[in-house]
Design an enzyme around this catalytic site. Structure first.
Site, PDB file in Angstrom:
ATOM      1  N   SER A 158      13.897 -37.948  24.088  1.00  0.00           N
ATOM      2  CA  SER A 158      13.462 -37.239  25.292  1.00  0.00           C
ATOM      3  C   SER A 158      14.516 -37.252  26.393  1.00  0.00           C
ATOM      4  CB  SER A 158      12.141 -37.807  25.809  1.00  0.00           C
ATOM      5  OG  SER A 158      12.295 -39.154  26.208  1.00  0.00           O
ATOM      6  N   TYR A 214      17.701 -36.775  26.160  1.00  0.00           N
ATOM      7  CA  TYR A 214      18.543 -35.597  25.978  1.00  0.00           C
ATOM      8  C   TYR A 214      17.727 -34.308  26.102  1.00  0.00           C
ATOM      9  CZ  TYR A 214      22.842 -38.037  24.707  1.00  0.00           C
ATOM     10  OH  TYR A 214      23.985 -38.795  24.734  1.00  0.00           O
ATOM     11  N   ARG A 224      15.287 -33.622  27.949  1.00  0.00           N
ATOM     12  CA  ARG A 224      15.023 -33.332  29.369  1.00  0.00           C
ATOM     13  C   ARG A 224      16.244 -32.759  30.085  1.00  0.00           C
ATOM     14  NH1 ARG A 224      10.533 -37.598  31.148  1.00  0.00           N
ATOM     15  NH2 ARG A 224       9.705 -37.943  29.066  1.00  0.00           N
ATOM     16  N   GLU A 254      22.533 -32.171  14.178  1.00  0.00           N
ATOM     17  CA  GLU A 254      22.855 -30.893  14.819  1.00  0.00           C
ATOM     18  C   GLU A 254      22.313 -30.934  16.247  1.00  0.00           C
ATOM     19  OE1 GLU A 254      20.635 -31.045  12.150  1.00  0.00           O
ATOM     20  OE2 GLU A 254      22.051 -30.728  10.534  1.00  0.00           O
ATOM     21  N   TYR A 287      15.689 -36.393  -4.014  1.00  0.00           N
ATOM     22  CA  TYR A 287      16.939 -35.751  -3.614  1.00  0.00           C
ATOM     23  C   TYR A 287      18.066 -36.162  -4.564  1.00  0.00           C
ATOM     24  CZ  TYR A 287      20.322 -33.704  -0.404  1.00  0.00           C
ATOM     25  OH  TYR A 287      21.292 -32.926   0.159  1.00  0.00           O
TER      26      TYR A 287
END
Length: 186
Positions: free
Chosen positions: A108, A110, A112, A133, A166
Site C-alpha cells: 500500500s 507504493y 498510495r 513488474e 510448473y
C-alpha cells in the site's frame, strides 16, 4: 484451499528453504517494510532494474518482446519514468511447494503514490527469483528503493495434490535468477 499463517511460512523456510534469504520478523523502521508478516511474506526488490524506454521505438509484442525496449540500471534506487514501467527481481529466491499457489500483491505504501505492482501467481513447484513488474501510473517520475519491501506474497495450500506443476510442465521461467522479459514457450 486456505491461506497459510506466519508459523507455516517459518516452518517451510526452516525445513525446505522455501525462501532464501528468509527473515523471521518484519523490518520497518526507516524502510518500506519487508520480512515475515502474520499472513504472508513481504519481499524486497533487488538493485537491478530493466526500465522500459521508447528511445528505440520498438514494437511492444508479448510473443516477440525486444530487448531494445529496456535500458538496464543498477543502484540504491530506480526512477520509473512517468506513465512507464520497470522490471526488477526479488532479493529472495523461492522454492514453492507442490501443493501451494503463491499470489503477489502490491504494498500500500507504493500504491498510495501511484506505483502499482502487477498481481502475479507463482505456481506450484516454481523455483527462482521472482520478476516483479512495477508501473508508474502518475505523470511524474517515481522512485523505487532497492533492498526494501515491494510486495507481499500470500501462500495458499491446496487440500489435495495437483496432477501437474510448473516444474512438471517445464515452465518457461523455471530457475530464473535474472530479470527475464516476456517470452513464449517454443
Amino acid at each position: 484451499m486456505s491461506i497459510q499463517p506466519d508459523s507455516w511460512i517459518k516452518k517451510m523456510c526452516k525445513e525446505n528453504n522455501m525462501i532464501e534469504p528468509f527473515l523471521d520478523h518484519q523490518v520497518s523502521e526507516g524502510k518500506i517494510s519487508y520480512g515475515l508478516s502474520s499472513m504472508g511474506y513481504d519481499v524486497r526488490i533487488s538493485d537491478e532494474y530493466r526500465i522500459f524506454t521508447n528511445v528505440n521505438s520498438s514494437l511492444v509484442d508479448p510473443k516477440n518482446f525486444s530487448e531494445d525496449n529496456f535500458i538496464e540500471r543498477k543502484g540504491p534506487h530506480c526512477i520509473i519514468p512517468p506513465n512507464s514501467f520497470v522490471l526488477a527481481k526479488t532479493v529472495e529466491y523461492f522454492r514453492i511447494p507442490k501443493d501451494v499457489l503463491c499470489i503477489c500483491v502490491g504494498k500500500s505504501t507504493y500504491a498510495r503514490t501511484g506505483i502499482i505492482c502487477n498481481v502475479t501467481p507463482i505456481e506450484n513447484e516454481f523455483e527462482g527469483n521472482i520478476v516483479i513488474e512495477l508501473s508508474n501510473t502518475t505523470p511524474n517520475p517515481a522512485k523505487i528503493y532497492s533492498n526494501e519491501g515491494i510486495a507481499q506474497f500470500l501462500f495458499f495450500k491446496s487440500d489435495t495434490q495437483p496432477e501437474t506443476t510448473y516444474k512438471s510442465k517445464n515452465g518457461k521461467y523455471q530457475g530464473q535468477t535474472t530479470i527475464q522479459v516476456a517470452k513464449i514457450k517454443k
